[in-house]
Write a protein that holds these residues in place. Structure first.
Motif, PDB file in Angstrom:
ATOM      1  N   UNK A 140       0.911  -1.107  -0.185  1.00 39.18           N
ATOM      2  CA  UNK A 140       0.090   0.077   0.083  1.00 39.18           C
ATOM      3  C   UNK A 140       0.781   1.277  -0.114  1.00 39.18           C
ATOM      4  N   UNK A 141       0.343   2.308  -0.556  1.00 38.92           N
ATOM      5  CA  UNK A 141       0.974   3.610  -0.496  1.00 38.92           C
ATOM      6  C   UNK A 141       0.894   4.430   0.848  1.00 38.92           C
ATOM      7  N   UNK A 142      -0.207   3.813   1.318  1.00 42.59           N
ATOM      8  CA  UNK A 142      -0.488   4.354   2.750  1.00 42.59           C
ATOM      9  C   UNK A 142      -1.454   3.417   3.494  1.00 42.59           C
ATOM     10  N   UNK A 143      -1.468   3.888   4.568  1.00 43.56           N
ATOM     11  CA  UNK A 143      -2.229   2.915   5.577  1.00 43.56           C
ATOM     12  C   UNK A 143      -3.169   3.838   6.722  1.00 43.56           C
ATOM     13  N   UNK A 144      -4.270   3.631   6.561  1.00 36.62           N
ATOM     14  CA  UNK A 144      -4.894   4.452   7.470  1.00 36.62           C
ATOM     15  C   UNK A 144      -5.889   3.662   8.317  1.00 36.62           C
ATOM     16  N   UNK A 145      -5.748   3.966   9.808  1.00 34.60           N
ATOM     17  CA  UNK A 145      -6.954   3.295  10.559  1.00 34.60           C
ATOM     18  C   UNK A 145      -8.020   4.224  10.908  1.00 34.60           C
ATOM     19  N   UNK A 146      -9.046   3.990  10.689  1.00 39.34           N
ATOM     20  CA  UNK A 146     -10.314   4.763  10.766  1.00 39.34           C
ATOM     21  C   UNK A 146     -11.140   4.446  12.051  1.00 39.34           C
ATOM     22  N   UNK A 147     -11.237   5.007  13.224  1.00 38.55           N
ATOM     23  CA  UNK A 147     -11.698   4.419  14.191  1.00 38.55           C
ATOM     24  C   UNK A 147     -12.618   5.540  15.069  1.00 38.55           C
ATOM     25  N   UNK A 148     -12.991   5.102  16.266  1.00 38.10           N
ATOM     26  CA  UNK A 148     -14.021   5.834  17.048  1.00 38.10           C
ATOM     27  C   UNK A 148     -14.748   5.157  18.196  1.00 38.10           C
ATOM     28  N   UNK A 187      -0.069   0.500  -4.431  1.00 37.50           N
ATOM     29  CA  UNK A 187      -0.285   1.770  -4.630  1.00 37.50           C
ATOM     30  C   UNK A 187      -1.243   2.546  -4.367  1.00 37.50           C
ATOM     31  N   UNK A 188      -2.169   1.894  -3.433  1.00 40.49           N
ATOM     32  CA  UNK A 188      -3.335   2.936  -3.044  1.00 40.49           C
ATOM     33  C   UNK A 188      -3.044   3.197  -1.582  1.00 40.49           C
ATOM     34  N   UNK A 189      -3.991   4.021  -0.928  1.00 43.32           N
ATOM     35  CA  UNK A 189      -4.101   4.085   0.263  1.00 43.32           C
ATOM     36  C   UNK A 189      -5.178   3.375   0.872  1.00 43.32           C
ATOM     37  N   UNK A 190      -4.931   2.572   1.837  1.00 38.23           N
ATOM     38  CA  UNK A 190      -5.695   1.547   2.277  1.00 38.23           C
ATOM     39  C   UNK A 190      -6.400   1.978   3.901  1.00 38.23           C
ATOM     40  N   UNK A 191      -7.747   2.060   3.793  1.00 36.24           N
ATOM     41  CA  UNK A 191      -8.328   2.394   4.808  1.00 36.24           C
ATOM     42  C   UNK A 191      -8.866   1.448   5.473  1.00 36.24           C
ATOM     43  N   UNK A 192      -8.467   1.094   6.982  1.00 33.30           N
ATOM     44  CA  UNK A 192      -9.078  -0.089   7.522  1.00 33.30           C
ATOM     45  C   UNK A 192      -9.839   0.401   8.408  1.00 33.30           C
ATOM     46  N   UNK A 193     -11.416   0.451   8.451  1.00 28.27           N
ATOM     47  CA  UNK A 193     -12.416   1.093   9.190  1.00 28.27           C
ATOM     48  C   UNK A 193     -13.099   0.318  10.153  1.00 28.27           C
TER      49      UNK A 193
END
Length: 507
Positions: A290-298, A371-377
């Motif tokens: 992945x080009x980026x890794x995002x954890x979407x939490x709350x 190559x993508x920004x991966x969002x783990x929600x």
């Protein structure tokens, strides 16, 4: 003492004859006597399980049917009955495994595809469930369960015209069928016809054929109808009745440590390890491509689904919808009794293995992150922040907040796929206490873990969509694109089931 083969065969024929005539009491009495004498046979176990089902003793029925399947793995009635009862005891993953095994040998069974679809619905996979139910109808056009499920799936996705079509087909064949009534009531509510919706739901609640689960669903939807009509006190009473029924139906989730107790224990364990906590360094190769890794939490009902759907509109973003991707790490480091010392001291080799397991789960989820920004929600991954910090110290955190009053009331009102966290939120007090504990932990963990963190207030995102999404894109290293605002056109095709989907289709 040797058994009389001819007598046993005659007894089995008698049991089968009674069962076929729906005289389960007589069939079960003979079956239970034979079992008590030590004679095990799949038919006897299945018939005995039928009586247990009729008495609501589903766990006991599962044990008998599991034994029947061990004795005769190819027995269609036994394996199908086992799958149905596993559904009734909130074990949809196990039910799905048995149905899929059944369909390997018997792909022509319409009821098998319908049962598979129902298990997939329980697991939140609406798209796959819809495909299974459509296949069931191809094989058996009169399959009531498939018609009802297709109506329910369309309702959940906010496709009320389609839901109405399926429901009307169902009710023409089976007047009063609960899934049909509920879908029509939801369609009426979407059209603003609250009086019509209320009539349908009260008739269903008065129908003695309705199951406890059907009644709970009707009470919850009645709460929505009364709320839309401005009858707020009555609506609150309906929501309360719904949740009390769900607490009884899903009482097995009351056993063991509650998520609230786990969150409190986590706060204590984290306080103990804080003085010795150090960040880990991750080689660039551990990004899964992945080009980026995002954890979407709350927290549930804080706006995480909304933000995920918005981000999905960006051509450089891919995401997975609430998959458990950190399972191996949780099993290794975050089980009870909680002690975060091993996690804090874990060496790079062990962490690398857990990262690989995470990215393998992403791959199996059908997402190409290259190559993508991966969002783990996953909202409640908030409670996994120490594990996230050790595995992915360079990941970015999007932390979504919303007015706590709205969050808690929304959790109380909405019907989730049941699990220990959702069970906790079947009372206002339980929802408020869990929210407080999770937010308290997040506040304590954030300065210690030193993750790249951006807080998103849901109310601000709604009020200033363009400004807020530009800021989010800047944080993620993405260029802003207006396509992110077309979320209502994307949401209906989403695979996973969350209470937000139907709302988002309205924009």
């Amino acid at each position: 003492m040797a058994r009389d083969l001819k007598a046993d065969q005659e007894m089995l024929r008698t049991v089968a004859s009674h069962a076929q005539k729906r005289d389960i009491a007589r069939a079960a009495a003979i079956a239970e006597q034979a079992l008590a004498e030590g004679f095990e046979h799949p038919l006897l176990l299945n018939v005995a399980a039928m009586r247990l089902e009729a008495e609501g003793r589903f766990e006991e029925a599962v044990r008998l049917l599991e034994r029947a399947v061990v004795l005769a793995p190819g027995d269609v009635p036994a394996r199908n009955a086992l799958a149905l009862n596993l559904q009734r005891v909130d074990r949809p993953a196990d039910a799905l495994r048995h149905v899929e095994e059944l369909l390997k040998s018997h792909p022509e069974l319409g009821f098998g595809h319908a049962n598979k679809g129902n298990a997939l619905i329980a697991l939140g996979s609406l798209g796959l469930a819809r495909a299974s139910h459509l296949r069931a109808l191809e094989l058996d056009p009169g399959n009531l369960a498939a018609l009802g499920a297709l109506a329910s799936i369309a309702t959940h996705r906010g496709e009320h015209s389609e839901a109405r079509r399926w429901a009307e087909q169902l009710l023409a064949r089976a007047p009063g069928f609960p899934d049909g009534v509920l879908s029509l009531a939801s369609a009426d509510l979407a059209d603003g016809a609250t009086a019509s919706a209320e009539v349908r739901l009260r008739e269903l609640l008065a129908d003695p054929r309705a199951s406890a689960t059907d009644r709970a669903r009707a009470q919850g939807l009645l709460g929505d109808v009364l709320d839309a009509a401005g009858r707020y006190a009555e609506a609150f009473g309906a929501y309360t009745d719904c949740n009390e029924a769900l607490r009884r139906i899903h009482r097995r989730f009351a056993a063991g440590t509650s998520l609230l107790a786990y969150a409190h224990a986590l706060v204590k364990a984290f306080a103990e390890i804080t003085p010795r906590w150090t960040a880990s360094s991750v080689p660039e190769s551990q990004s899964g491509g992945a080009a980026g890794h995002v954890l979407l939490i709350g927290f549930p009902r804080s706006g995480t689904t909304f933000l995920e759907v918005v981000l999905d509109g960006h051509p450089r973003v891919v995401s997975l919808e609430e998959h458990e991707l950190l399972t191996e790490g949780v099993l290794r480091f975050m089980q009870e009794p909680l002690d975060l010392e091993p996690l804090a001291r874990a060496d790079e080799r062990e962490l690398r293995e857990l990262r690989s397991a995470y990215w393998e789960r992403v791959r199996r989820g059908g997402v190409d992150v290259t190559g993508k920004v991966f969002v783990d929600k996953h909202p409640l991954n908030t409670l996994k922040l120490p594990l996230i910090a050790r595995l992915f110290p360079h990941a970015r955190i999007l932390f979504v907040c919303r007015d706590p009053r709205d969050v808690v009331l929304s959790c109380f009102r909405r019907r989730f796929q049941m699990n220990p966290a959702m069970y906790q939120m079947l009372t206002l007090t339980g929802a408020a206490e869990l929210y407080d504990a999770v937010m308290d932990f997040a506040e304590r963990a954030r300065p210690v873990l030193a993750l790249d963190w951006h807080e998103v207030r849901h109310e601000s995102l709604v009020a200033d969509f363009t400004g807020q999404t530009r800021a989010i894109c800047e944080f993620l290293g993405l260029e802003w694109t207006p396509e992110m605002g077309a979320f209502a056109t994307r949401v209906q095709g989403r695979e996973r089931a969350t209470p937000s989907i139907a709302q988002l289709t309205r924009g």
